[in-house]
Design an enzyme around this catalytic site. Structure first.
Site: not given
Length: 211
Positions: A13, A88, A123, A156, A167
């Site tokens: 997004k 959220r 990532r 991260r 998450r």
């Protein structure tokens, strides 16, 4: 035009929001970026938010609303903006109503959970120049160091598999209900995330009537 992007962490997004922002000539307001900057600079907000983010949990509403309120007062938001990462929760959406903010469109980007885990766990980022990579889809030249500046790449804390799963659990529990919230208002557009970025972008632009 005031737009919200919804989607699980890693659904893409943020990327789509940036592309739409460039097309429409409006800024993207990413609460995630603002929070990460605050953490990096060790501001009071950053220190408060860090423990929540590292556990894969949502930062409390009052902290996020404070930074968003300040950001939306800046002059570049006068002609509209894109919200990425806010709201959220239903209570955050209701906070927007209390701020008398009328949202025109909500884009919901859907990607299956197993694809998201694959995307996020791979990532890597460079602490030197900020370049980003992926161990499968976009590796650096040697897979360990930044191709541009040579610094070692890092992962991260919130991109580790166990944190990603947490998450996603939090997302489905607290954020997914926003889909019905905005669907009932008649402003939700569903976009299924594709393997090719350009294909997802085409679907997103079509949903927003941008050519």
């Amino acid at each position: 035009m005031k737009i919200i992007f919804l989607g699980a962490p890693g659904a893409g997004k943020g990327t789509q929001a940036e592309l739409v922002a460039a097309k429409a000539g409006i800024p993207t307001i990413s609460t995630g970026v603002i929070l990460r900057e605050a953490i990096k600079n060790k501001t009071p907000l950053g220190v408060s938010a860090q423990s929540y983010i590292e556990k894969g949990q949502l930062v409390p509403d009052e902290l996020v609303i404070d930074i968003l309120t300040a950001r939306l007062k800046e002059s570049d938001c006068a002609n509209g903006y894109i919200l990425d990462g806010f709201p959220r929760t239903i209570s955050q959406a209701e906070a927007l109503d209390k701020m008398n903010i009328t949202i025109d469109k909500v884009v919901n980007i859907y990607v299956p959970d197993e694809k998201i885990v694959e995307r996020l766990a791979g990532r890597r980022s460079c602490g030197g120049c900020g370049a980003t990579y992926h161990v499968v889809f976009n590796p650096s030249a040697d897979g360990v160091h930044c191709t541009h500046c040579g610094k070692e790449l890092t992962q991260r804390a919130d991109d580790k598999p166990e944190t990603i799963k947490e998450r996603l659990r939090v997302y489905h529990e607290q954020t997914a209900p926003l889909e019905e919230f905005y669907r009932n208002r008649g402003i939700l557009c569903d976009v299924v995330g594709q393997e090719e970025l350009s294909e997802t972008t085409a679907l997103t632009m079509k949903a927003l009537d941008l050519k």
